[in-house]
Each structure stands twice: as C-alpha cells, then as structure tokens.
Design an enzyme around this catalytic site. Structure first.
Site, PDB file in Angstrom:
ATOM      1  N   PHE A   1      -2.327   2.307   5.909  1.00 31.73           N
ATOM      2  CA  PHE A   1      -3.260   3.277   6.500  1.00 31.73           C
ATOM      3  C   PHE A   1      -2.581   4.645   6.543  1.00 31.73           C
ATOM      4  CE2 PHE A   1      -5.052  -0.621   8.195  1.00 31.73           C
ATOM      5  CZ  PHE A   1      -6.414  -0.378   8.199  1.00 31.73           C
TER       6      PHE A   1
ATOM      7  N   GLU B   1       7.881   1.346   5.209  1.00 30.47           N
ATOM      8  CA  GLU B   1       7.295   2.289   4.259  1.00 30.47           C
ATOM      9  C   GLU B   1       8.348   3.116   3.538  1.00 30.47           C
ATOM     10  OE1 GLU B   1       6.176   1.681   7.272  1.00 30.47           O
ATOM     11  OE2 GLU B   1       4.212   0.808   6.838  1.00 30.47           O
TER      12      GLU B   1
ATOM     13  N   GLU C   1       2.478  -3.664   1.569  1.00 27.17           N
ATOM     14  CA  GLU C   1       2.427  -4.683   2.614  1.00 27.17           C
ATOM     15  C   GLU C   1       1.122  -5.461   2.496  1.00 27.17           C
ATOM     16  OE1 GLU C   1       2.785  -2.044   5.923  1.00 27.17           O
ATOM     17  OE2 GLU C   1       4.790  -1.403   5.317  1.00 27.17           O
TER      18      GLU C   1
ATOM     19  N   HIS D   1      -5.501   5.263  12.273  1.00 22.01           N
ATOM     20  CA  HIS D   1      -6.199   4.628  11.150  1.00 22.01           C
ATOM     21  C   HIS D   1      -7.314   5.503  10.572  1.00 22.01           C
ATOM     22  CE1 HIS D   1      -4.242   1.202  13.053  1.00 22.01           C
ATOM     23  NE2 HIS D   1      -4.485   0.478  11.983  1.00 22.01           N
TER      24      HIS D   1
END
Ligand SMILES: Cc1ncc(C[n+]2csc(CCOP(=O)(O)OP(=O)(O)O)c2C)c(N)n1
Lengths: 384, 328
Positions: free
Chosen positions: B85, B62, B31, B131
């Site tokens: 992430f 994903e 992405e 994250h």
C-alpha cells in the site's frame, strides 16, 4: 586490553594466526584456519605486505592532498589494512565486492586504479571507476545501504546457477564491507534477513574499528558485534582484524561456504581506525591517547613485517624496491590528482536518465544558453 | 484487434504476464504476491506459472525488497517490486531516492537500474490509516525516477509493459480505487509509443482544460459530462506521467481554451498542480483568461474514511473550480 571503555566483549576469543610480535599462534581452536593459510608461500605473504604498504602510502598521500586543498574530504583507512587486504586476497576474480567508503585496501587488491579511487573525494565524480572492470562496486556513502545491494546481487548469482557448480573458476560469491556503526542500520539487518532466507552466497564483512565517528561500539550493541549474525541464523566469527593471515583464513572459509551453496557468513574483523574518521574529524574530542598508543603497538603492517623476518621471508632488496614503488605511487598521486579537471558544466545533466526526460533536456539547454549569453559578463558581475 | 473487457487490475496482471514471458530476467518481488496473488490479486496465478524464483514472496521489509532489487539489477535482472500500500513505501524511500534514482548518474551511465516499483495508491475505498495516500510528488521531486500513473485498463496494460522494458527506474502508481473498473483492452496491440512520457487528450474540448492523472481522470471526465450538459466544452488531459510532465500537450490545450484546472488527490500544497500552474502561467500568460486553479487534497494527513469524500476532489469541487475560472 586497553579498550574496555569502547569495546563490547574485548575479552571474547577471536581467530588469530599471528601474534602482534609476528609469531605464529598455534592452538587447537585455530587448527582449521591454519590449514587455510598453509599453502601461502613467502612470496604470497610479501604480496600481501606490498598491498598493505601501498595502501598505507595511498592513505598518507591522500590525507596530505586533502590538507593541501586538493581533495574535499578523505576517509583514512589507516590501521585496517590487514582486514582489507587479507579478506580481499581470499576472493576469486569473479567474486563481487560491495565496499563502503573506507576500503582503499580492498580496492588496491582488486586493482582499482589509485587515481580513480580519489575522484569521489576530489569532487570530480560521484563514483570514479568502472565496476565491471574489477567486479568491485562503487563506494556507498549512505551507511549500510550496500548490504542489500550485495544480497540482491547474490540472489542474482543464485539465479544464474553459479553457486555450487564445483568449478572454482565459476562459483561466485559476494562480499559486502561495512562498519560497526552500520550494524545498527535497518538495511544491514534486512540484508541479513534476505540473505539468510534465500541462503544467498554473501559474506557480511564488518570491520569493527571501535568507532563510528565519535561513538564507541558500546553505543551500537550490548553484545559483541559478531553475535548479531547468529541471531539471523548466519554462521558468525570474530577475527583479529590486524592479523592479515587470520582475515584471509576466515574469509576463505566464508567464501567456500558461499561458493558451495552453504549460504551467508558474518565476519567481524576486530581492528582499529588509527586515523581520524575523515579529514574533517578531530578524534581528540572523544578518545584518549592511551587507546591510540595501545593500538599503534598492534599496527598490522608491523606485525606482518615481523612475521616475514621471523620466517626469513624478508628480503632487503625486495623491501628497497617496495619503498621505491611506494615513492612512485606518491609521486603519481601528487601529480595526477592535481591534473584532474572539472567535468564540463553540462555533465551535471548526463546520465540522470537512460532515456530522454523532457525537464532534464530543457534545463540542460537553458543552462547552456544562459552560460553562452552571460559569457564575458563576469567582469560586470564583479563590478556589481 | 482482439479487445476484451478486463478490470484495471487484471490488465496489469496481463501486462506483468507478458513481461515475464518476453524476458526471462524479469522478476516480481513483494509481500504476499506469490501464493496469495497479492492483497489486490494483481499477481494472481503468476507464481504458479513462472515459479517461486521469478515471482518471489519476500520477507516483510520494503527497504529490503527495493535494496535487493537494486542488487539484482546490477546482476542483470529486471525486478518489479510490489509495495502493498502507498503508506508502506517509506521504509524503502531511502533506497529509492538515494540509491535507485542515482545509481546510473553516479556511475556515469555504467550501471543500469531497470526496476519498477508498483504502488497501489489513492483513496476512496474506505480504508484505515496509511492505505489511501498519494505520494507521487515526493518521487517526482527526485531526479532519476520516472513517475507514472495510468487511468484506463489499456494504459495500465501498456504502461506496465513499457515500465518493465524501461532502462530507468519507474514508480508505477496504481489508482487502487479503479482496480475493479472494466474496459476494453487489446492485449495484442504493441504498446503505444511514448506511454511513459506523453500525455493523452482523454476528451477534446474548447472552453477549459482539466488536467488530471490516475484516479482523477475519471472524475474530470464526469465533470466534463456535467459541463457539456450546461453548454461548456471541457478538454481533459490525462498526464499519464508526473515525471517527466508532457507540458507541450498541456500548453497546447490551454492556449486554445484559455483556462486550466488541475485535479489530483494528493495535497494541493507543494503538489504536482503547483508545478503545472507555474508552467502554464509561464508559457500561456497571454492566452490565459483566468489564473490556473487547483483541486485536490488538503494539507492535513489523509482523514478517517468517514471524511474522505470531503477530502478527495469530487466532481462538484471540480465544477466549482471551473465556475470560478469561467467567471474570472
Ligand atoms: C545513513 C547515514 N547516516 C549517517 C551518515 C553519516 N556518517 C558517515 S560515516 C558515519 C559513521 C559510520 O561508522 P561505521 O559504520 O562504524 O564505519 P566507519 O566509518 O567506522 O568505517 C556516519 C554517522 C551516513 N553517511 N549515512
């Protein structure tokens, strides 16, 4: 139809070329599809019939073998032979197939050996055949996962420059098979997204057999399943999944689109799972006899037989030969499946990795040593 | 040797570039990795140089990225997937663990899965939820995957090239807190032998062994500096890989030092440190002067940024563990 309880949109028009009584269906709407089967000869139809009969026989034998304890499990394909053989026969040899786990008829057409098809169900192998030999991937048991593999494979085909060459011997497409329940999975939906934006040469072939184990299609969608493809901008069609010619025609159309660079297609083959979900299932807990009777009258094999007879393509001598061939298949399965042994214990460590992995190597060595040292201890263990 | 100072992130970029150059079947997928160059700019400039078909901006899905990478592998392509992430790898967890990891095994070696999953991981950057996590144990627990994490720019460069060349799927964990650290990188050196499965002694020592990987190698080295000032000689072992784990290097070290402290950002509970501790106990039982100790995250979701420095293993917590070990 007698399936209002289970089906979403059973009143929706579908592509049909042969009626349940074996008569050709001629409408303005199906003209383009009729053209796609016009070249099929009596011999072609008999070949499809043979595939379907041998697939049914395979199914019956495998079910019996499971009942005798020779297979751990078996997923019957009974009732779905037309969808599988019709679509399978439309494929070019270089096209690649990603089946789910019930596509025994597709494997029949692709030439995957019948004994190899049962290794997985025997508990002898997680796969069972060499995908490269027939351009047919292994069965996938995690519902819907293979939709992404098929789409990625098709993206590879695009990069290989094998779409839109105009050479029917080179243009390559991919067909992925899955069920109505699978259309609820994220991976099938993501597969449609990736295929659509990449214009990938992949055919999404959904066999709507009305049931996902005990859940009817109404638990998966409130629109007819084929409508799902449209939402992704993918041309979509519903076909009579018990009509082998119609399944052949819509798949041929979808493959032509894929081969020529027109991108993906979504096919919903409207059919019925005549057997249980698997040999572990008991359908009497969730569906009634009347529904099963309704569909039994629409058996895809009977329909093709009626067509062959109606068009004088039936030949008693040929039919007798086919009977004998089915007999021989059954006999071979009964014998050779029983002969399939267990792999050696150490095989559980084979091919976990391509390159050495210290922990796998250690554990393999440990187990070998343990087995060697405890050999002959079995009697003691029993005594204990 | 033509070493140049590169950031950790740039070393990965150069490794990817070298891989793209040496094999035209290598693809990058992810992405925002194309025009933007990725949110950490690790793929900066690569789409311009190698085209949109090889450096692919994918749909935001994903599972789709990894699932299609599997299909591409079946067609002979080698995909390097970027997960934006750590906390966003889970939509792909099914494809990674049930499909990617097992494809070779279930096909008895007939199908090869040369797929790399790059995941920026770890904390310390003051980020919002999802994250800053360290999911390595979840992958290391899955047979069929190789799980690695470099700690230096040179290793980052060598290990990404080795990962792309590997016939096995590799989870390549990038310590995002180290992205901007700089060091010498020799871009012409052949990748060191065994970078994907051999640990590295980052600093020799004789009194205690600090085992670390990825982001905590720097922490362990700082702790070793502090210990040296106090007269304690710490050896730092950088595992590089958490699957497989190079136990001989760890065991050899602990047999000499008699003490072992494992440091990682991931929660200690059910973590890599437990595996190291068990193994060291089995193999160094008579050499050990103290139980193996672990320093790492807690069994709580990764906390808010304002608290992350109390969650992450600090130099002080490593020193505290070494003190406990020494006083046993
Ligand atoms: C991800 C996942 N969830 C659940 C299952 C268990 N399961 C196996 S088959 C099945 C139903 C599938 O229905 P459908 O997609 O309609 O295909 P069919 O079996 O009818 O051919 C379920 C729930 C599974 N194999 N994979």
């Amino acid at each position: 139809m007698g399936t209002e309880a289970t089906d979403v949109g059973s009143d929706v028009p579908l592509v049909q070329l042969v009626a349940p009584d074996g008569a050709r269906v001629t409408t303005a709407e199906n003209a383009a599809y009729r053209d796609r089967v016009a070249h099929l000869t009596g011999e072609d139809l008999r070949r499809m019939y043979r595939d379907m009969v041998l697939t049914r026989r395979f199914d019956d034998e495998a079910t019996a073998l499971q009942r005798q304890g020779e297979l751990a499990l078996y997923a019957q394909g009974k009732g779905q032979e037309a969808a599988q053989v019709g679509s399978g026969r439309a494929l070019a040899p270089q096209d690649y197939v990603f089946p789910s786990y019930r596509e025994h008829g597709v494997l029949q057409v692709r030439g995957v050996d019948p004994v190899d098809r049962l290794r997985l169900f025997r508990g002898e192998d997680h796969g069972g055949w060499d995908p490269a030999a027939t351009n047919t991937h292994l069965y996938t048991l995690v519902i819907g996962s293979q939709a992404l593999h098929a789409t990625g494979y098709a993206m590879g085909v695009q990069r290989d420059g094998l779409v839109g060459t105009g050479d029917p011997g080179r243009d390559t497409a991919v067909v992925v098979y899955f069920g109505d329940g699978a259309t609820s999975q994220g991976d099938v939906n993501e597969g449609l997204v990736f295929a659509a934006v990449n214009n990938a040469p992949v055919v999404f072939f959904c066999q709507n057999n009305q049931w996902a184990i005990s859940e009817p299609t109404t638990r998966q969608a409130r629109v007819p399943i084929y409508k799902r493809g449209e939402g992704f901008g993918v041309p979509s069609v519903r076909v009579d999944g018990n009509d082998v010619l119609a399944c052949y025609a819509v798949t041929a159309e979808a493959l032509e689109r894929a081969h020529s660079g027109g991108g993906p297609t979504f096919v919903e083959a409207f059919t019925y799972r005549m057997g249980a979900h698997t040999t572990s299932d008991d359908p009497t807990r969730y569906r009634d006899r009347a529904e099963e009777d309704y569909w039994r009258k629409r058996d895809p094999i009977d329909r093709l037989a009626a067509l062959l007879r109606a068009e004088d393509a039936w030949d008693d001598a040929w039919a007798a030969e086919l009977d004998a061939e089915a007999e021989a298949l059954g006999e071979r399965l009964r014998r050779e499946v029983r002969e399939l042994g267990a792999p050696p214990t150490s095989a559980m460590f084979d091919e976990v990795y391509a390159t050495p992995h210290a922990q796998v190597d250690e554990e393999r060595a440990w187990l070998a040593r343990y087995e060697e040292e405890t050999q002959g201890d079995e009697s003691q263990e029993v005594a204990r | 040797m033509t070493a140049q100072k590169l950031t950790f992130a740039r070393a990965i970029t150069e490794g990817l570039r070298a891989s793209l150059e040496s094999d035209e079947r290598v693809l990058l997928m992810g992405e925002d990795i194309g025009r933007l160059g990725g949110v950490f700019r690790v793929t900066d400039g690569l789409q311009k140089d190698f085209g949109e078909d090889r450096v692919v901006d994918t749909p935001l899905a994903e599972s789709g990225i990894v699932g299609t990478a599997i299909g591409l592998a079946l067609r002979g392509y080698r995909s390097v997937c970027e997960i934006q992430f750590d906390g966003f790898v889970f939509p792909a967890f099914d494809q990674i663990t049930t499909q990617l990891a097992k494809m070779r095994y279930r096909s008895r070696g007939r199908l090869e899965m040369p797929v790399v999953i790059r995941i920026p991981y770890g904390g310390g950057i003051g980020a919002v939820e999802h994250h800053s996590e360290s999911p390595e144990a979840l992958f290391a627990h899955t047979a069929g995957l190789r799980v690695v994490s470099p700690s230096t720019p040179q290793d980052a460069y060598d290990m990404i090239r080795a990962a792309v060349a590997s016939p096995d799927p590799v989870i390549y964990l990038e310590p995002k807190g180290r992205y901007w650290s700089k060091d010498d990188v020799d871009l012409d050196a052949a990748p060191a032998e065994g970078v994907l499965d051999r640990a590295r002694v980052a600093r020799p020592g004789s009194d205690v062994t600090l085992v670390a990987y990825g982001p905590t190698v720097a922490t362990a080295l700082k702790a070793a500096d502090a210990l040296a000032a106090e007269g304690t000689s710490a050896e730092v072992v950088d595992l590089r890989a958490v699957s497989p784990i190079d136990f001989p290097t760890v065991v050899d070290s602990v047999r000499r030092t008699g003490r072992c402290v494992v440091v990682h950002e991931a929660p200690v509970f059910h973590g890599v440190g437990g595996e190291v501790a068990a193994r060291v106990t089995e193999e160094c039982f008579y050499a050990l002067e103290a139980p193996v100790l672990r320093v790492g995250g807690f069994h709580a979701p990764y906390p808010v940024a304002k608290l992350e420095h109390d969650y992450l293993p600090s130099v002080e917590r490593v020193l505290d563990a070494v003190d406990r070990s020494l006083s046993f």
